[in-house]
Design a protein around this motif. Structure first.
Motif, PDB file in Angstrom:
ATOM      1  N   ALA A  48       3.279  28.709   7.944  1.00 58.70           N
ATOM      2  CA  ALA A  48       3.851  27.886   9.014  1.00 58.70           C
ATOM      3  C   ALA A  48       5.143  27.218   8.570  1.00 58.70           C
ATOM      4  O   ALA A  48       6.113  27.137   9.325  1.00 58.70           O
ATOM      5  CB  ALA A  48       2.838  26.835   9.459  1.00 58.70           C
ATOM      6  N   ASP A  49       5.165  26.745   7.290  1.00 56.11           N
ATOM      7  CA  ASP A  49       6.380  26.111   6.791  1.00 56.11           C
ATOM      8  C   ASP A  49       7.528  27.108   6.731  1.00 56.11           C
ATOM      9  O   ASP A  49       8.678  26.779   7.014  1.00 56.11           O
ATOM     10  CB  ASP A  49       6.145  25.520   5.398  1.00 56.11           C
ATOM     11  CG  ASP A  49       5.366  24.209   5.456  1.00 56.11           C
ATOM     12  OD1 ASP A  49       5.481  23.522   6.483  1.00 56.11           O
ATOM     13  OD2 ASP A  49       4.649  23.900   4.496  1.00 56.11           O
ATOM     14  N   LYS A  50       7.228  28.344   6.331  1.00 62.56           N
ATOM     15  CA  LYS A  50       8.282  29.350   6.195  1.00 62.56           C
ATOM     16  C   LYS A  50       8.880  29.726   7.538  1.00 62.56           C
ATOM     17  O   LYS A  50      10.075  29.923   7.662  1.00 62.56           O
ATOM     18  CB  LYS A  50       7.719  30.582   5.484  1.00 62.56           C
ATOM     19  CG  LYS A  50       7.431  30.366   4.013  1.00 62.56           C
ATOM     20  CD  LYS A  50       6.849  31.628   3.375  1.00 62.56           C
ATOM     21  CE  LYS A  50       6.564  31.395   1.901  1.00 62.56           C
ATOM     22  NZ  LYS A  50       5.962  32.590   1.257  1.00 62.56           N
ATOM     23  N   GLN A  51       8.027  29.841   8.539  1.00 63.90           N
ATOM     24  CA  GLN A  51       8.548  30.258   9.849  1.00 63.90           C
ATOM     25  C   GLN A  51       9.084  29.079  10.651  1.00 63.90           C
ATOM     26  O   GLN A  51       9.818  29.259  11.616  1.00 63.90           O
ATOM     27  CB  GLN A  51       7.471  30.953  10.669  1.00 63.90           C
ATOM     28  CG  GLN A  51       6.364  30.036  11.169  1.00 63.90           C
ATOM     29  CD  GLN A  51       5.316  30.789  11.969  1.00 63.90           C
ATOM     30  OE1 GLN A  51       5.247  32.006  11.895  1.00 63.90           O
ATOM     31  NE2 GLN A  51       4.513  30.084  12.734  1.00 63.90           N
ATOM     32  N   GLY A  52       8.759  27.864  10.260  1.00 65.08           N
ATOM     33  CA  GLY A  52       9.286  26.690  10.926  1.00 65.08           C
ATOM     34  C   GLY A  52       8.314  26.083  11.900  1.00 65.08           C
ATOM     35  O   GLY A  52       7.482  26.756  12.507  1.00 65.08           O
ATOM     36  N   LEU A  53       8.405  24.759  12.028  1.00 65.05           N
ATOM     37  CA  LEU A  53       7.569  24.009  12.959  1.00 65.05           C
ATOM     38  C   LEU A  53       8.454  23.225  13.914  1.00 65.05           C
ATOM     39  O   LEU A  53       9.580  22.854  13.584  1.00 65.05           O
ATOM     40  CB  LEU A  53       6.660  23.042  12.206  1.00 65.05           C
ATOM     41  CG  LEU A  53       5.646  23.638  11.222  1.00 65.05           C
ATOM     42  CD1 LEU A  53       4.957  22.525  10.431  1.00 65.05           C
ATOM     43  CD2 LEU A  53       4.607  24.470  11.960  1.00 65.05           C
ATOM     44  N   GLY A  54       7.932  22.969  15.104  1.00 66.41           N
ATOM     45  CA  GLY A  54       8.656  22.167  16.079  1.00 66.41           C
ATOM     46  C   GLY A  54       7.711  21.216  16.778  1.00 66.41           C
ATOM     47  O   GLY A  54       6.505  21.460  16.876  1.00 66.41           O
ATOM     48  N   LEU A  55       8.262  20.113  17.271  1.00 66.57           N
ATOM     49  CA  LEU A  55       7.466  19.181  18.071  1.00 66.57           C
ATOM     50  C   LEU A  55       7.230  19.789  19.451  1.00 66.57           C
ATOM     51  O   LEU A  55       8.144  20.356  20.052  1.00 66.57           O
ATOM     52  CB  LEU A  55       8.211  17.856  18.213  1.00 66.57           C
ATOM     53  CG  LEU A  55       8.414  17.045  16.924  1.00 66.57           C
ATOM     54  CD1 LEU A  55       9.342  15.868  17.183  1.00 66.57           C
ATOM     55  CD2 LEU A  55       7.085  16.555  16.376  1.00 66.57           C
ATOM     56  N   HIS A  56       6.013  19.678  19.957  1.00 68.10           N
ATOM     57  CA  HIS A  56       5.735  20.321  21.241  1.00 68.10           C
ATOM     58  C   HIS A  56       6.508  19.655  22.376  1.00 68.10           C
ATOM     59  O   HIS A  56       6.663  18.440  22.425  1.00 68.10           O
ATOM     60  CB  HIS A  56       4.231  20.352  21.552  1.00 68.10           C
ATOM     61  CG  HIS A  56       3.533  19.027  21.534  1.00 68.10           C
ATOM     62  ND1 HIS A  56       2.322  18.835  20.927  1.00 68.10           N
ATOM     63  CD2 HIS A  56       3.859  17.827  22.065  1.00 68.10           C
ATOM     64  CE1 HIS A  56       1.923  17.593  21.086  1.00 68.10           C
ATOM     65  NE2 HIS A  56       2.842  16.960  21.772  1.00 68.10           N
ATOM     66  N   PHE A  57       7.031  20.479  23.296  1.00 73.16           N
ATOM     67  CA  PHE A  57       7.827  19.989  24.416  1.00 73.16           C
ATOM     68  C   PHE A  57       6.991  19.804  25.674  1.00 73.16           C
ATOM     69  O   PHE A  57       7.465  19.259  26.670  1.00 73.16           O
ATOM     70  CB  PHE A  57       9.006  20.925  24.717  1.00 73.16           C
ATOM     71  CG  PHE A  57       8.601  22.330  25.073  1.00 73.16           C
ATOM     72  CD1 PHE A  57       8.179  22.646  26.348  1.00 73.16           C
ATOM     73  CD2 PHE A  57       8.658  23.344  24.123  1.00 73.16           C
ATOM     74  CE1 PHE A  57       7.818  23.940  26.675  1.00 73.16           C
ATOM     75  CE2 PHE A  57       8.293  24.637  24.438  1.00 73.16           C
ATOM     76  CZ  PHE A  57       7.876  24.939  25.728  1.00 73.16           C
ATOM     77  N   ASP A  58       5.765  20.287  25.667  1.00 72.58           N
ATOM     78  CA  ASP A  58       4.812  20.008  26.737  1.00 72.58           C
ATOM     79  C   ASP A  58       3.424  20.076  26.128  1.00 72.58           C
ATOM     80  O   ASP A  58       3.273  20.252  24.913  1.00 72.58           O
ATOM     81  CB  ASP A  58       4.989  20.958  27.923  1.00 72.58           C
ATOM     82  CG  ASP A  58       4.541  22.391  27.639  1.00 72.58           C
ATOM     83  OD1 ASP A  58       4.043  22.675  26.512  1.00 72.58           O
ATOM     84  OD2 ASP A  58       4.665  23.243  28.530  1.00 72.58           O
ATOM     85  N   LEU A  59       2.383  19.939  26.941  1.00 76.56           N
ATOM     86  CA  LEU A  59       1.017  19.980  26.431  1.00 76.56           C
ATOM     87  C   LEU A  59       0.299  21.272  26.804  1.00 76.56           C
ATOM     88  O   LEU A  59      -0.844  21.468  26.417  1.00 76.56           O
ATOM     89  CB  LEU A  59       0.221  18.775  26.954  1.00 76.56           C
ATOM     90  CG  LEU A  59       0.751  17.401  26.526  1.00 76.56           C
ATOM     91  CD1 LEU A  59      -0.084  16.293  27.144  1.00 76.56           C
ATOM     92  CD2 LEU A  59       0.789  17.273  25.012  1.00 76.56           C
ATOM     93  N   THR A  60       0.987  22.148  27.538  1.00 76.39           N
ATOM     94  CA  THR A  60       0.355  23.396  27.960  1.00 76.39           C
ATOM     95  C   THR A  60       0.329  24.421  26.840  1.00 76.39           C
ATOM     96  O   THR A  60      -0.703  25.064  26.591  1.00 76.39           O
ATOM     97  CB  THR A  60       1.084  23.981  29.184  1.00 76.39           C
ATOM     98  OG1 THR A  60       1.125  22.997  30.215  1.00 76.39           O
ATOM     99  CG2 THR A  60       0.371  25.210  29.706  1.00 76.39           C
ATOM    100  N   VAL A  61       1.452  24.591  26.143  1.00 71.09           N
ATOM    101  CA  VAL A  61       1.503  25.563  25.044  1.00 71.09           C
ATOM    102  C   VAL A  61       0.505  25.195  23.937  1.00 71.09           C
ATOM    103  O   VAL A  61      -0.272  26.048  23.492  1.00 71.09           O
ATOM    104  CB  VAL A  61       2.935  25.698  24.498  1.00 71.09           C
ATOM    105  CG1 VAL A  61       2.954  26.551  23.237  1.00 71.09           C
ATOM    106  CG2 VAL A  61       3.860  26.307  25.564  1.00 71.09           C
ATOM    107  N   PRO A  62       0.461  23.932  23.468  1.00 70.50           N
ATOM    108  CA  PRO A  62      -0.556  23.602  22.462  1.00 70.50           C
ATOM    109  C   PRO A  62      -1.983  23.713  22.986  1.00 70.50           C
ATOM    110  O   PRO A  62      -2.893  24.063  22.231  1.00 70.50           O
ATOM    111  CB  PRO A  62      -0.220  22.157  22.059  1.00 70.50           C
ATOM    112  CG  PRO A  62       0.702  21.649  23.087  1.00 70.50           C
ATOM    113  CD  PRO A  62       1.413  22.819  23.662  1.00 70.50           C
TER     114      PRO A  62
END
Length: 464
Positions: free
Chosen positions: A82-96
């Motif tokens: 996950a660290d290698k491919q990158g992480l982002g803060l979720h922009f909505d609650l549907t994808v998570p």
């Protein structure tokens, strides 16, 4: 320390405003639970490949990086995938939520009804009602393999009830605008326009850029003819609260020679939603064929919600049906959901002066302190009142009673308690409590006294 520079787009409410926000959150949560939705919470970050795979919002994702970059090979090898491919803060609650369902499907009972109230982050330009960090309140129903259409009717009606419950505190009425992606897709394909997602994304900008620019974009970006672009605008202009909407769409399709089973299926579903809403929430749900939703994972009903009298704010609550967002290749979990932009709603309620808190602190009582030596007696009174659920604070200093009353008044606390003790003449003085609004002061017993129901906790009230 120098005075800090404010960061735009990251709201921080003052105490009275926070009470308003908390009331809104508590109210919608109560309605969701009344309808059998269970609360969950997901992590704040998701892998970038998941966040970047759907819709226009992808460009607004905040990327998460560690402060110190790793340089040597050994440290690099120890990085997680996950660290290698990158992480982002979720922009909505549907994808998570879709990821949550896939990871926990074996432990969930379907159809799974969940609500989720959390912060989300979007790197967009802050403006009225739009923030970079904000609170959303979502409800979704997800099925395993299939999800009956009636949930596409139930979800917006639950949301209508949740928002309607806030009318008592001064929240304006809402209109839930509904459409069906099958109607739009069937009509566009029947016209000969195959780039359906592109058409939907352009039509979704109709209120922002107007019909002329939408038509021009359909021609320039998607190669539509002037006649096709005009037909798309004609479909988008249809709206109404009854089944005549379905008849008007059928007539328009016939005019343009559009024949589509998908269109027919979508009209049946849209008609069922309008019919049910007319009974359960008359005047609240309106069919509006220009509602498209820019995110491309919606496949059936789509919804947007406006505050009546504040339409320029845009949608405060949106969502729709999705069939393919949650899938692991072998199993598919279709769902339907709606999301309230709590921060957007609260900012309008406060900015337009529509609601107010009765006080800015929880405390109903300030217990006075006659001297440092008698502070334990004041603390004992506070303990006795709190044991019965009454919110209490003890005065911070043993000042003159007049100053302690002013302290309570500044905080909006309605009552000041004077503990029992000895008077100036040496005679016993009983416990007394003073309503500092009316000036009435009466004897009271810490074991039995209680404030009126209206004064027990802060209330949220309509202004005016």
């Amino acid at each position: 320390m120098a005075r800090p520079t404010p960061l735009s787009g990251f709201p921080e409410w003052l105490p009275a405003a926070r009470i308003v926000e908390q009331h809104v959150l508590d109210s919608v949560r109560r309605t969701f639970e009344l309808h059998g939705f269970v609360g969950i919470e997901t992590r704040a970050v998701e892998p970038l490949d998941q966040l970047l795979r759907k819709g226009e919002t992808s460009k607004e994702v905040y990327v998460l990086k560690r402060l110190q970059a790793t340089e040597d090979e050994q440290a690099e090898a120890n990085l997680s995938a996950a660290d290698k491919q990158g992480l982002g803060l979720h922009f909505d609650l549907t994808v998570p939520f879709a990821r949550y369902v896939l990871e926990n499907a074996g432990h969930l009972a379907f159809p799974f009804k969940r609500y989720q109230i959390q912060k989300v982050w979007r790197g967009e330009r802050p403006q009225d009602g739009r923030f970079r960090e904000f609170v959303q309140a979502d409800i979704d129903v997800v099925g395993a393999g299939a999800l009956p259409y009636h949930f596409e009717v139930e979800v917006p009606l639950v949301m209508a009830e949740a928002l309607g419950a806030l009318r008592a505190v001064g929240v304006p009425p809402v209109r839930i605008l509904v459409n069906n992606r099958k109607v739009a897709e069937g009509f566009y394909r029947g016209l000969g326009l195959e780039a359906v997602d592109g058409v939907l994304q352009i039509i979704d900008k109709l209120d922002k850029i107007g019909p002329q620019k939408v038509a021009a974009a359909l021609v320039a970006d998607l190669g539509a003819s002037d006649e096709q672009a005009q037909a798309c605008l004609e479909l988008a202009s249809i709206s109404g609260e009854d089944l005549t909407v379905v008849d008007r769409v059928r007539a328009l399709a016939q005019t343009h020679g559009v024949e589509s089973e998908l269109l027919d299926e979508g009209l049946v579903e849209l008609g069922a939603l309008i019919e049910a809403a007319a009974v359960r929430a008359p005047g609240v749900v309106v069919a509006d064929l220009k509602i498209a939703r820019g995110l491309d994972y919606y496949t059936g009903s789509v919804y947007e919600t406006v505050l009546v009298g504040h339409e320029e704010l845009g949608s405060i609550c949106s969502g729709g049906r999705y069939d393919t967002l949650a899938s692991d290749g072998a199993n598919t979990y279709p769902g339907v959901g709606l999301s309230i932009g709590i921060s957007r709603l609260v900012s309008r309620l406060l900015g337009a002066g529509l609601v107010q808190a009765s006080r800015s602190v929880p405390s109903a009582v300030v217990v006075a302190v006659t001297s440092d030596e008698t502070r334990p007696a004041s603390e004992a009174v506070a303990t006795a009142l709190r044991a019965r659920g009454i919110p209490v604070e003890v005065a911070p200093a043993a000042a003159k009673f007049g100053k302690q009353i002013k302290y309570a008044d500044r905080r909006g606390v309605p009552f000041v308690w004077f503990p029992a003790g000895l008077g100036h003449d040496g005679e016993p003085v009983p416990h007394q409590v003073k309503d500092i609004r009316s000036g009435e002061q009466v004897e009271a017993d810490p074991a039995t006294w209680e404030p009126s129901a209206e004064d027990w906790w802060p209330r949220v009230l309509p202004v005016g």
